[in-house]
Structures are given as structure tokens and as C-alpha cells.
Design an enzyme around this catalytic site. Structure first.
Site, PDB file in Angstrom:
ATOM      1  N   GLY A  77       0.871  -1.185   0.000  1.00  0.00           N
ATOM      2  CA  GLY A  77       0.000   0.000   0.000  1.00  0.00           C
ATOM      3  C   GLY A  77       0.900   1.225   0.000  1.00  0.00           C
ATOM      4  O   GLY A  77       0.626   2.222   0.650  1.00  0.00           O
ATOM      5  N   ASP A 129       0.817  -1.786  -4.777  1.00  0.00           N
ATOM      6  CA  ASP A 129      -0.408  -0.997  -4.570  1.00  0.00           C
ATOM      7  C   ASP A 129      -1.417  -1.380  -5.645  1.00  0.00           C
ATOM      8  O   ASP A 129      -1.108  -2.164  -6.547  1.00  0.00           O
ATOM      9  CB  ASP A 129      -0.118   0.517  -4.570  1.00  0.00           C
ATOM     10  CG  ASP A 129      -1.112   1.289  -3.682  1.00  0.00           C
ATOM     11  OD1 ASP A 129      -2.334   1.214  -3.959  1.00  0.00           O
ATOM     12  OD2 ASP A 129      -0.681   1.954  -2.725  1.00  0.00           O
ATOM     13  N   ASP A 164      -3.167  -6.828  -5.231  1.00  0.00           N
ATOM     14  CA  ASP A 164      -4.092  -6.727  -4.108  1.00  0.00           C
ATOM     15  C   ASP A 164      -3.433  -7.386  -2.891  1.00  0.00           C
ATOM     16  O   ASP A 164      -3.173  -8.589  -2.904  1.00  0.00           O
ATOM     17  CB  ASP A 164      -5.388  -7.453  -4.494  1.00  0.00           C
ATOM     18  CG  ASP A 164      -6.438  -7.406  -3.387  1.00  0.00           C
ATOM     19  OD1 ASP A 164      -6.111  -6.995  -2.254  1.00  0.00           O
ATOM     20  OD2 ASP A 164      -7.585  -7.795  -3.661  1.00  0.00           O
ATOM     21  N   MET A 165      -3.175  -6.605  -1.865  1.00  0.00           N
ATOM     22  CA  MET A 165      -2.461  -7.130  -0.684  1.00  0.00           C
ATOM     23  C   MET A 165      -3.248  -8.219   0.043  1.00  0.00           C
ATOM     24  O   MET A 165      -2.674  -8.959   0.835  1.00  0.00           O
ATOM     25  CB  MET A 165      -2.115  -5.993   0.278  1.00  0.00           C
ATOM     26  CG  MET A 165      -3.308  -5.283   0.859  1.00  0.00           C
ATOM     27  SD  MET A 165      -2.774  -3.793   1.707  1.00  0.00           S
ATOM     28  CE  MET A 165      -4.338  -2.977   2.002  1.00  0.00           C
ATOM     29  N   LYS A 200       2.799   1.697   5.944  1.00  0.00           N
ATOM     30  CA  LYS A 200       2.620   3.036   6.509  1.00  0.00           C
ATOM     31  C   LYS A 200       1.230   3.544   6.166  1.00  0.00           C
ATOM     32  O   LYS A 200       0.860   3.598   4.991  1.00  0.00           O
ATOM     33  CB  LYS A 200       3.673   3.997   5.959  1.00  0.00           C
ATOM     34  CG  LYS A 200       3.413   5.404   6.435  1.00  0.00           C
ATOM     35  CD  LYS A 200       4.363   6.444   5.928  1.00  0.00           C
ATOM     36  CE  LYS A 200       3.822   7.802   6.268  1.00  0.00           C
ATOM     37  NZ  LYS A 200       2.697   8.233   5.428  1.00  0.00           N
ATOM     38  N   HIS A 230      -4.451   1.292   9.546  1.00  0.00           N
ATOM     39  CA  HIS A 230      -5.496   2.111  10.198  1.00  0.00           C
ATOM     40  C   HIS A 230      -6.700   2.346   9.273  1.00  0.00           C
ATOM     41  O   HIS A 230      -7.713   2.866   9.701  1.00  0.00           O
ATOM     42  CB  HIS A 230      -4.921   3.440  10.729  1.00  0.00           C
ATOM     43  CG  HIS A 230      -4.581   4.454   9.682  1.00  0.00           C
ATOM     44  ND1 HIS A 230      -4.393   5.787   9.972  1.00  0.00           N
ATOM     45  CD2 HIS A 230      -4.364   4.334   8.345  1.00  0.00           C
ATOM     46  CE1 HIS A 230      -4.090   6.443   8.862  1.00  0.00           C
ATOM     47  NE2 HIS A 230      -4.067   5.594   7.872  1.00  0.00           N
TER      48      HIS A 230
END
Ligand code: SAH
Length: 374
Positions: free
Chosen positions: A217, A240, A261-262, A275, A279
Site C-alpha cells: 500500500g 499498490d 491486491d495485498m 505506513k 489504520h
């Protein structure tokens, strides 16, 4: 209530009613280029100079004084009175930069956080909050299920962002190129700032000795490029979404970009950097992402680790400005179904994803660097 209490309550209410005027005034000043204008005049400038430099309409100069009054009383700019020539009375006001407005000098400053201001104080970010109360009451059963949105699925609830805009955040960046660009520029600006501080303050030790790093990401590669510059031996890549990778600027040449796609696959590396990613997601999605990270890295004895840059709510300074910023950031993240986690929240997702230990380094103001070990 005493008269004093009544009046203080009244005052406090108005202070809060108008909080948004502060962010709007800050955005206005930055769009006009006021921090840069003051910077170009050596860090101190008079109103008429600022007005001339930012091409203000002649009839609006007195209005600019009012904008600057809001921004000086709130501490964004400094103000001092120039002594009038040949008299003891004070002359014209001189506006100066503060540590905050120095970070909004576009084009010529060391750091430029104005893209983040443009992103966070943007109608796409603001409008959902008009429906926050409706979102709290909304019946999940009746809502549309969350669409795929880059594989982020798994969350049952519809976010406030999706309720307002019709798409989850990561689908919106694919559909609305202008919004995607504002987001990517904001993240790159923040990453340049944060990585500079991390690498400067000895926090760079977290990257020392690595053979390879994948920034999952990683947006347009600002963080990965900073690591590659500081540690030329570390092979850096960025994973990403396709809509992000396809728009990455060509100058990040020492960084390899992978579109994907992670939730599906993370390319192998000695360490994964996350990073401002976890969240954005609820606990179940974080566990899924972290499991993929664990598959991508070697065992702990071979140096495998995940490096997270995010906040740990409640850690670090207990000053109100820290606590309030963290709480506000969390509510903002709630609008896209994300969470700012306290240590116990982090610990829960780490252990659930199969990691054995972690270390929190509160070296970034209200943010922390967290190392997580397999
Ligand atoms: N790490 C960057 C960007 C953080 S924003 C920085 O701090 O500057 C979160 C990033 O996660 C965005 O770039 C977004 O496109 C990416 N992302 C969201 N869902 C993803 C997915 N399923 N796979 C890969 N990347 C994803």
C-alpha cells in the site's frame, strides 16, 4: 449554573461551532500561497506585500487582515508590530511563519504538507460527516453490502464514506481519477516528511541490514524511494492497487512497482513496510493483510519483520494536543471503516495473525514505528 459558568459554556460552544472555520481559513491561506509568500520574503512579510505576492484583488486587502487574524490567534502564523519610522507608536503588522506554517510552504520549503491539507480539508472528506448521526442509526441489515473495492472485503458494515459517496474509499480512487490524485499526492507528501524524520532521527536503524523491502500500500513510492536513497543496498518495491501504480511518477526509478491486491499476494522481501495502511481497515481485514505479510517475509532469526508506521493511541505525550489529534484522526478513519488502535488493539491483531512479538518506538510525535516479528 453561575453566570460565569453559563457564559463560559456559551463561549466554549461558539469556539467549537466555528472550529471548521480554522481548517477552512488554513486551506484558503495555503491555496492563496501565503506561507510561500512569507517564506520568499525571508520569513516575515507585511500585509500589503503578501497581498501583492498572492495576487489578491485590491478591494480585498482589508479582508485578508481578518483572515490573518484568525490564523495568528490560532497560532498558525506569528505576528509582530513593526516600529513606525521616527515615532514610538507601532506601525504595520509583520506576519511570520511558525513551525506549523513552515510545513505549508509549497514549492520552496524543505517539507510541504499542503497536499495533505488539500486532501483532508476536501469536500469528499467533509460531506460524510454531515450524515454521521444517520450512519450511527443506520440498520446494517438494510444497507447495501460493501462492494469488492480492491479486495478489502470482509467488513460487514457500510462505512460512512460509502453511505455518502456510494463507493468504498478504495473503489472511489479507481473511479474518480481526480480524487485518487489528491489522495496519492497527500500520502506522498506525508511519506516524504515522515521518512525524513525517521531516517534522520536514528529510527533508520529499522531498515539497516535489510536486503529487500516491500512497501505494501506504498502509494506512489515516496517512502520506498526515501529508504532506497538512504540505504542503496536495500532493494525496494511497492505494492499498490493498479489505479495507483499506473499513475506513479517515473522519477522513483530505484523502486520497483507491483500492481496487485495485498489481500491476495504480497511479493517476498526481508521486510514489509505498512505506513498508514492498517489504520484504514477493521480488525479482521488487518489480520488478513498481516497473514499475507507473514507469508512474504523470512522467519525472525533470518531478520524477517513487518514495519508499521501509524499511531498507537494513548502512547507518547499525554498533552492534550496529542490526545485530541489522535482522537480526531480516529474519528476521521472511522468514516472509511478504519481504526486508530491503542496498544492492546495492535497486540490483538498481531497475535491473531500469527506474529510472536512486537516493539513500539514512539519516535514520530503523535505517530509511532512498530516492528512486528514472526
Ligand atoms: N503507504 C502510503 C499510502 C497510504 S494510503 C503512504 O503512507 O504514503 C493506503 C494505501 O493502500 C493506498 O495507496 C491504497 O491504494 C492502498 N491500498 C488499499 N487497498 C489495497 C489493496 N487491497 N492492495 C494494495 N494496496 C491497497
Amino acid at each position: 449554573m453561575s453566570k460565569e459558568e453559563l457564559l463560559h459554556g456559551h463561549l466554549e460552544l461558539y469556539h467549537h461551532f466555528f472550529s471548521y472555520i480554522k481548517s477552512m481559513a488554513l486551506r484558503c491561506a495555503t491555496e492563496l500561497g501565503i506561507p510561500a509568500a512569507i517564506h520568499r520574503r525571508g520569513g516575515a512579510a507585511m500585509l500589503r506585500d503578501i497581498a501583492a505576492d498572492v495576487a489578491l484583488h485590491q478591494a480585498k486587502v482589508s479582508h485578508l487582515r481578518r483572515l490573518m487574524r484568525v490564523l495568528t490567534v490560532s497560532g498558525i502564523f506569528g505576528i509582530k508590530q513593526q516600529p513606525a519610522a521616527g515615532s514610538s507608536s507601532s506601525g504595520e503588522a509583520v506576519y511570520t511563519l511558525t513551525p506549523a506554517s513552515r510545513l505549508l510552504v509549497s514549492g520552496c520549503g524543505e517539507h510541504d504538507m499542503s497536499p495533505m491539507l488539500r486532501f483532508l480539508v476536501h469536500s469528499t472528506a467533509l460531506t460524510p460527516f454531515f450524515s454521521l448521526h444517520a450512519w450511527f442509526r443506520a440498520d446494517e441489515e438494510e444497507e447495501e453490502p460493501v462492494a469488492g473495492g480492491g479486495g478489502g472485503g470482509g467488513g460487514a458494515a457500510t462505512s460512512l464514506f460509502e453511505m455518502t459517496h456510494g463507493f468504498p474509499r478504495w473503489e472511489m480512487t479507481g473511479r474518480d481519477a481526480a480524487y485518487g490524485a489528491v489522495l496519492n499526492d497527500a500520502m506522498a507528501a506525508d511519506s516524504r516528511f515522515v521518512m525524513d524524520v525517521v531516517l534522520r532521527e536514528g529510527g533508520g536503524d529499522v531498515f539497516r541490514g535489510l536486503g529487500s523491502l516491500v512497501d505494501v500500500g506504498g502509494g506512489h513510492g515516496a517512502a520506498a524511494a526515501a529508504v532506497a536513497r538512504a540505504f542503496p543496498r536495500v532493494k525496494c518495491s511497492v505494492l499498490d492497487l493498479p489505479q495507483v501504480v499506473s499513475q506513479a511518477p517515473p522519477d522513483a526509478s530505484d523502486v520497483r512497482f507491483v500492481a496487485g491486491d495485498m489481500f491476495e499476494y504480497i511479493p517476498p522481501a526481508d521486510a514489509v513496510l505498512l505506513k498508514y495502511v492498517l489504520h484504514c481497515f477493521g480488525d479482521d481485514d488487518c489480520v488478513k493483510i498481516l497473514r499475507r505479510c507473514k507469508e512474504a517475509i523470512p522467519v525472525r532469526d533470518s531478520g524477517g519483520k513487518v514495519i508499521i508506521i501509524n499511531m498507537v493511541v494513548g502512547s507518547g505525550s499525554q498533552r492534550n494536543i496529542f490526545k485530541e489529534t489522535q482522537a480526531l484522526f480516529d474519528l476521521y478513519m472511522m468514516s472509511i471503516d478504519g481504526i486508530e488502535r491503542e496498544e492492546k488493539g495492535w497486540e490483538m491483531v498481531f497475535f491473531k495473525a500469527g506474529f510472536s512479538a512486537y516493539k513500539i518506538m514512539p519516535i514520530l510525535g503523535f505517530l509511532s514505528v512498530i516492528e512486528v516479528y514472526p
